[in-house]
Write an enzyme that holds these catalytic residues in place. Structure first.
Site, mmCIF file in Angstrom:
data_model
loop_
_atom_site.group_PDB
_atom_site.id
_atom_site.type_symbol
_atom_site.label_atom_id
_atom_site.label_comp_id
_atom_site.label_asym_id
_atom_site.label_seq_id
_atom_site.Cartn_x
_atom_site.Cartn_y
_atom_site.Cartn_z
ATOM 1 N N GLU A 4 -10.324 -4.614 -3.065
ATOM 2 C CA GLU A 4 -9.629 -4.790 -1.777
ATOM 3 C C GLU A 4 -10.073 -3.692 -0.822
ATOM 4 O O GLU A 4 -10.257 -2.529 -1.261
ATOM 5 C CB GLU A 4 -8.113 -4.681 -1.995
ATOM 6 C CG GLU A 4 -7.272 -4.641 -0.728
ATOM 7 C CD GLU A 4 -5.801 -4.262 -0.976
ATOM 8 O OE1 GLU A 4 -5.520 -3.555 -1.967
ATOM 9 O OE2 GLU A 4 -4.948 -4.710 -0.167
ATOM 10 N N ASN B 40 -5.989 -8.626 6.170
ATOM 11 C CA ASN B 40 -6.541 -7.996 4.969
ATOM 12 C C ASN B 40 -7.244 -9.136 4.241
ATOM 13 O O ASN B 40 -6.582 -10.025 3.690
ATOM 14 C CB ASN B 40 -5.406 -7.405 4.125
ATOM 15 C CG ASN B 40 -5.920 -6.576 2.955
ATOM 16 O OD1 ASN B 40 -7.058 -6.739 2.526
ATOM 17 N ND2 ASN B 40 -5.064 -5.707 2.431
ATOM 18 N N LYS C 196 -4.893 -12.070 2.942
ATOM 19 C CA LYS C 196 -3.762 -11.650 2.100
ATOM 20 C C LYS C 196 -2.427 -12.139 2.667
ATOM 21 O O LYS C 196 -2.076 -11.854 3.813
ATOM 22 C CB LYS C 196 -3.761 -10.117 1.998
ATOM 23 C CG LYS C 196 -2.724 -9.533 1.061
ATOM 24 C CD LYS C 196 -2.940 -8.027 0.978
ATOM 25 C CE LYS C 196 -1.982 -7.360 0.005
ATOM 26 N NZ LYS C 196 -2.250 -5.884 -0.057
ATOM 27 N N GLU D 242 0.932 -1.748 5.636
ATOM 28 C CA GLU D 242 0.181 -3.004 5.726
ATOM 29 C C GLU D 242 0.863 -4.004 6.650
ATOM 30 O O GLU D 242 0.202 -4.791 7.315
ATOM 31 C CB GLU D 242 -0.018 -3.622 4.334
ATOM 32 C CG GLU D 242 -1.000 -2.837 3.476
ATOM 33 C CD GLU D 242 -1.438 -3.618 2.257
ATOM 34 O OE1 GLU D 242 -1.150 -3.164 1.139
ATOM 35 O OE2 GLU D 242 -2.059 -4.670 2.410
ATOM 36 N N CYS E 110 -4.506 -7.904 -4.125
ATOM 37 C CA CYS E 110 -3.556 -6.851 -4.463
ATOM 38 C C CYS E 110 -2.117 -7.322 -4.710
ATOM 39 O O CYS E 110 -1.831 -7.896 -5.731
ATOM 40 C CB CYS E 110 -3.608 -5.752 -3.415
ATOM 41 S SG CYS E 110 -3.025 -4.203 -4.095
ATOM 42 N N ASN F 55 -5.558 -1.970 -4.375
ATOM 43 C CA ASN F 55 -5.394 -0.526 -4.127
ATOM 44 C C ASN F 55 -3.919 -0.239 -4.436
ATOM 45 O O ASN F 55 -3.055 -0.626 -3.638
ATOM 46 C CB ASN F 55 -5.659 -0.180 -2.657
ATOM 47 C CG ASN F 55 -7.122 -0.231 -2.247
ATOM 48 O OD1 ASN F 55 -7.624 0.692 -1.623
ATOM 49 N ND2 ASN F 55 -7.819 -1.315 -2.550
#
Ligand code: ING
Length: 312
Positions: free
Chosen positions: A47, A110, A127, A146, A172, A197
């Site tokens: 990621e 993302n 994501k 995020e 993730c 991550n």
């Protein structure tokens, strides 16, 4: 004939804040070549593989924030990855921060892409499950913004034909949600690729944070088994700008068994010969969705159960 896909997970150690794209892409290229040297047809990077995990900071300056994103793919910085992939005949999954302008509005995702052995992008994913916060939280050593720096993905969980099988992607936090795997399981996915991550201390409660690595594998092994699919989980890990992140990248079989696992918190390539037919026996027996799944019975029959209806 067995559909054996020799696959690599290319785990990354820390990416420093000031590391250039060229340096980072150089590390990815080195691992791509190592994977090819071991006979791999596919390498799964992590990621946000091009930059440090910048959502750990509150970034006020928009130009600084934009510097962590790619506005095109391939970009000049990532073109060498595509060129080398074509030269070597190897495909790859790559996670990165995507910035696009639509009708004058900046959209931030993302994102991950799946690139085939001819260096063509055959699937894009954004994501869906964004952890953390949109506003900085007091008392944290590191933020997790995020929700501030990305929108939830708007592409669903596509499963595409590639590498001789049915290929799906996640990123993730997605791996913690059963829906991620099931939406792809209902599309007969045979390999889910994902990068992560995962900072230690994310929740801030020791009882939970001490289980970070256990929950990492638990989520992916359960998803693999319950949907009879391979799962490749590739970490960015180690001490990255003071934030310690978990490693233990894995390649997991449809049985839920871990068949390869990283043992460092650095750049490390792990590989496995993934028989894409391995999930078939599970899909024909234990997880024959048509024979055993009963979504029409999953509803809440309040009058018969006296259950408490969910808040609408
Ligand atoms: N990181 C973490 C992840 O889901 C996290 C956030 C860590 C959630 C630990 C819960 C527990 O692995 C990202 N980038 O989603």
């Amino acid at each position: 004939m067995m559909r054996k896909l020799i696959t690599a997970a290319a785990q990354m150690g820390p990416i420093a804040k000031l590391e250039t794209r060229a340096d980072t892409v150089g590390r990815l290229l080195e691992m791509m070549r190592e994977a090819k040297g071991r006979g791999c047809e596919l390498v799964v990077f992590t990621e946000l593989a091009l930059t440090t995990f910048f959502p750990r900071w509150m970034i006020e300056d928009e130009a600084e924030l934009d510097s962590y994103y790619e506005t095109e793919m391939p970009s000049a910085a990532t073109q060498p990855l595509f060129d080398e992939a074509k030269k070597l005949g190897i495909g790859f999954y790559l996670g990165y921060a995507e910035l696009r302008v639509e009708n004058g509005v900046k959209r931030r995702f993302n994102t991950s892409i799946l690139v085939n052995q001819k260096a063509q992008i055959i699937s894009t994913y954004r994501k869906v499950h964004l952890p953390g916060h949109s506003e900085p939280q007091p008392g944290r050593d590191f933020q997790h913004l995020e929700k501030r720096y990305f929108e939830p993905g708007d592409l669903g969980f596509p499963v595409v034909k590639g590498f001789g099988g049915n290929m799906g992607m996640a990123i993730c936090n997605d791996r913690r949600w059963p829906e991620t795997y099931r939406v792809m399981g209902l599309q007969d996915v045979e390999m889910v690729m994902l990068g992560y991550n995962t900072p230690f201390g994310h929740v801030g409660e020791q009882a939970m944070d001490s289980l970070t690595l256990f929950h990492n594998h638990l989520s992916m092994q359960a998803g693999a088994y319950q949907n009879a699919t391979w799962v490749v989980g590739t970490a960015k890990c180690g001490n990255e700008e003071g934030s310690k992140m978990g490693g233990q990248s894995v390649i997991i079989a449809p049985s839920g068994e871990i068949v390869a696992q990283a043992v460092t918190v650095e750049d490390e390539v792990i590989t496995a010969a993934c028989d894409l037919d391995l999930g078939k026996r599970y899909k024909e027996t234990v997880f024959d969705f048509a024979a055993h799944r009963r979504p029409e019975h999953y509803g809440l029959i309040v009058e018969r159960t006296g259950a408490i209806p969910p808040k609408s």
